[in-house]
Design a protein around this motif. Sequence first.
Motif, mmCIF file in Angstrom:
data_model
loop_
_atom_site.group_PDB
_atom_site.id
_atom_site.type_symbol
_atom_site.label_atom_id
_atom_site.label_comp_id
_atom_site.label_asym_id
_atom_site.label_seq_id
_atom_site.Cartn_x
_atom_site.Cartn_y
_atom_site.Cartn_z
ATOM 1 N N GLN A 35 0.833 -1.205 0.000
ATOM 2 C CA GLN A 35 0.000 0.000 0.000
ATOM 3 C C GLN A 35 0.868 1.256 0.000
ATOM 4 O OE1 GLN A 35 -2.743 -0.638 -0.962
ATOM 5 N NE2 GLN A 35 -4.108 -1.722 0.419
ATOM 6 N N ARG A 36 1.956 1.231 0.762
ATOM 7 C CA ARG A 36 2.867 2.385 0.791
ATOM 8 C C ARG A 36 3.538 2.584 -0.566
ATOM 9 N NH1 ARG A 36 3.543 0.493 6.300
ATOM 10 N NH2 ARG A 36 5.259 -0.872 5.710
ATOM 11 N N VAL A 37 3.937 1.491 -1.223
ATOM 12 C CA VAL A 37 4.553 1.603 -2.554
ATOM 13 C C VAL A 37 3.521 2.109 -3.555
ATOM 14 C CG1 VAL A 37 5.600 0.311 -4.451
ATOM 15 C CG2 VAL A 37 6.338 -0.125 -2.104
ATOM 16 N N ALA A 38 2.296 1.608 -3.484
ATOM 17 C CA ALA A 38 1.236 2.059 -4.395
ATOM 18 C C ALA A 38 0.997 3.561 -4.248
ATOM 19 C CB ALA A 38 -0.055 1.295 -4.124
ATOM 20 N N SER A 47 1.330 5.122 -13.702
ATOM 21 C CA SER A 47 0.194 4.203 -13.768
ATOM 22 C C SER A 47 0.733 2.781 -13.759
ATOM 23 C CB SER A 47 -0.643 4.462 -15.023
ATOM 24 O OG SER A 47 0.137 4.271 -16.171
ATOM 25 N N TYR A 48 -0.098 1.863 -13.253
ATOM 26 C CA TYR A 48 0.364 0.483 -13.093
ATOM 27 C C TYR A 48 -0.818 -0.454 -12.972
ATOM 28 C CZ TYR A 48 -0.753 1.678 -8.288
ATOM 29 O OH TYR A 48 -1.413 2.105 -7.165
ATOM 30 N N ARG A 49 -0.539 -1.721 -13.114
ATOM 31 C CA ARG A 49 -1.481 -2.793 -12.809
ATOM 32 C C ARG A 49 -0.889 -3.562 -11.642
ATOM 33 N NH1 ARG A 49 -5.848 -1.214 -15.105
ATOM 34 N NH2 ARG A 49 -5.797 -1.103 -17.356
ATOM 35 N N ARG A 50 -1.761 -4.148 -10.822
ATOM 36 C CA ARG A 50 -1.306 -4.908 -9.656
ATOM 37 C C ARG A 50 -1.343 -6.403 -9.931
ATOM 38 N NH1 ARG A 50 -3.298 -2.301 -4.025
ATOM 39 N NH2 ARG A 50 -1.122 -2.049 -3.510
ATOM 40 N N ASN A 51 -0.349 -7.109 -9.384
ATOM 41 C CA ASN A 51 -0.301 -8.575 -9.418
ATOM 42 C C ASN A 51 -0.564 -9.122 -10.818
ATOM 43 O OD1 ASN A 51 0.048 -8.638 -6.517
ATOM 44 N ND2 ASN A 51 -2.097 -8.018 -6.439
ATOM 45 N N VAL A 52 0.293 -8.761 -11.745
ATOM 46 C CA VAL A 52 0.123 -9.104 -13.154
ATOM 47 C C VAL A 52 0.558 -10.549 -13.382
ATOM 48 C CG1 VAL A 52 0.731 -8.469 -15.520
ATOM 49 C CG2 VAL A 52 0.496 -6.700 -13.772
ATOM 50 N N ARG A 53 -0.419 -11.425 -13.477
ATOM 51 C CA ARG A 53 -0.145 -12.862 -13.585
ATOM 52 C C ARG A 53 0.430 -13.263 -14.941
ATOM 53 N NH1 ARG A 53 -2.134 -15.420 -9.136
ATOM 54 N NH2 ARG A 53 -3.796 -14.338 -8.010
ATOM 55 N N SER A 54 0.282 -12.424 -15.945
ATOM 56 C CA SER A 54 0.803 -12.764 -17.267
ATOM 57 C C SER A 54 2.317 -12.562 -17.362
ATOM 58 C CB SER A 54 0.099 -11.930 -18.343
ATOM 59 O OG SER A 54 0.348 -10.552 -18.141
ATOM 60 N N LEU A 55 2.914 -11.955 -16.346
ATOM 61 C CA LEU A 55 4.369 -11.755 -16.334
ATOM 62 C C LEU A 55 5.018 -12.724 -15.343
ATOM 63 C CD1 LEU A 55 4.574 -7.850 -16.342
ATOM 64 C CD2 LEU A 55 5.042 -9.407 -18.237
ATOM 65 N N PRO A 56 6.262 -13.120 -15.604
ATOM 66 C CA PRO A 56 6.956 -14.031 -14.686
ATOM 67 C C PRO A 56 7.017 -13.470 -13.268
ATOM 68 C CG PRO A 56 8.204 -13.782 -16.712
ATOM 69 C CD PRO A 56 7.082 -12.785 -16.764
ATOM 70 N N GLY A 57 6.676 -14.291 -12.294
ATOM 71 C CA GLY A 57 6.733 -13.882 -10.902
ATOM 72 C C GLY A 57 5.533 -13.082 -10.427
ATOM 73 N N SER A 58 4.568 -12.815 -11.300
ATOM 74 C CA SER A 58 3.398 -11.990 -10.966
ATOM 75 C C SER A 58 3.800 -10.750 -10.178
ATOM 76 C CB SER A 58 2.372 -12.789 -10.159
ATOM 77 O OG SER A 58 1.885 -13.856 -10.904
ATOM 78 N N PRO A 59 4.489 -9.808 -10.813
ATOM 79 C CA PRO A 59 4.958 -8.622 -10.090
ATOM 80 C C PRO A 59 3.829 -7.904 -9.361
ATOM 81 C CG PRO A 59 5.710 -8.602 -12.369
ATOM 82 C CD PRO A 59 4.759 -9.728 -12.239
ATOM 83 N N ASP A 60 4.160 -7.309 -8.226
ATOM 84 C CA ASP A 60 3.174 -6.584 -7.437
ATOM 85 C C ASP A 60 2.642 -5.378 -8.201
ATOM 86 O OD1 ASP A 60 3.332 -8.204 -4.998
ATOM 87 O OD2 ASP A 60 5.388 -7.465 -4.950
ATOM 88 N N PHE A 61 3.524 -4.716 -8.958
ATOM 89 C CA PHE A 61 3.148 -3.565 -9.771
ATOM 90 C C PHE A 61 3.850 -3.688 -11.114
ATOM 91 C CE2 PHE A 61 3.207 -2.302 -5.345
ATOM 92 C CZ PHE A 61 1.933 -1.786 -5.182
ATOM 93 N N ALA A 62 3.124 -3.390 -12.191
ATOM 94 C CA ALA A 62 3.748 -3.477 -13.515
ATOM 95 C C ALA A 62 3.101 -2.493 -14.473
ATOM 96 C CB ALA A 62 3.619 -4.892 -14.070
ATOM 97 N N TRP A 68 8.360 -1.586 -17.046
ATOM 98 C CA TRP A 68 8.899 -1.693 -15.691
ATOM 99 C C TRP A 68 7.988 -2.521 -14.798
ATOM 100 C CZ3 TRP A 68 5.763 0.234 -11.873
ATOM 101 C CH2 TRP A 68 4.860 1.232 -12.221
ATOM 102 N N VAL A 69 8.597 -3.131 -13.801
ATOM 103 C CA VAL A 69 7.869 -3.898 -12.793
ATOM 104 C C VAL A 69 8.484 -3.618 -11.424
ATOM 105 C CG1 VAL A 69 7.260 -5.763 -14.390
ATOM 106 C CG2 VAL A 69 9.271 -5.993 -12.957
ATOM 107 N N VAL A 70 7.657 -3.773 -10.395
ATOM 108 C CA VAL A 70 8.127 -3.607 -9.020
ATOM 109 C C VAL A 70 7.646 -4.799 -8.198
ATOM 110 C CG1 VAL A 70 7.988 -2.202 -6.923
ATOM 111 C CG2 VAL A 70 8.068 -1.083 -9.155
ATOM 112 N N PHE A 71 8.577 -5.417 -7.506
ATOM 113 C CA PHE A 71 8.262 -6.460 -6.546
ATOM 114 C C PHE A 71 8.410 -5.855 -5.159
ATOM 115 C CE2 PHE A 71 9.729 -9.028 -10.135
ATOM 116 C CZ PHE A 71 8.747 -10.005 -10.191
ATOM 117 N N VAL A 72 7.449 -6.091 -4.284
ATOM 118 C CA VAL A 72 7.547 -5.661 -2.897
ATOM 119 C C VAL A 72 7.698 -6.939 -2.071
ATOM 120 C CG1 VAL A 72 6.471 -4.410 -1.000
ATOM 121 C CG2 VAL A 72 6.068 -3.680 -3.360
#
Length: 151
Positions: A35-38, A47-62, A68-72
């Motif tokens: 939530q703090r990163v969001a 702008s971003y999408r959360r928990n993107v399952r179509s990308l490896p590792g399902s990044p928290d933000f992408a 770009w992607v962000v893992f928390v």
Amino acid sequence: MEPAISVEIKAEKPTDPKRSEWMGRVRTQATSAEQRVASCLRSMGLSYRRNVRSLPGSPDFANKSGGWVVFVNGCFWHHHTNCRRATVPMTNSSFWAAKFASNRGRDARAIRSLRKRSFRVAVIWECETRNPAALRLLISRALSSVGSSKP
């Protein structure tokens, strides 16, 4: 020629019902660190999408178009090096050592795969989300030329 012998070592799973119930309540999405990163990403105009399952590792933000992607990562679950939160439980320590090694290996494979696809990858640790100003600087450095507004 003798056939190769494969030996698989499995660590015991915790069986204590109280611990199992407690661990079952651990959140995997929408944690306070996420939530703090969001909030920080929004304040930076990203702008971003959360928990993107179509990308490896399902990044928290992408942001696929931004590349770009962000893992928390939780310091305990992903075993943050030199962090006081990255403890190993004393009960069933062999299970936990294997679990942490597996988590870190999976994280590394996902990051490699994303970088091969030309994504910029930022890994933000739970302990790094406490200070909003430091978090903003960390994100802006990790994602450098992303976004319309200057951080």
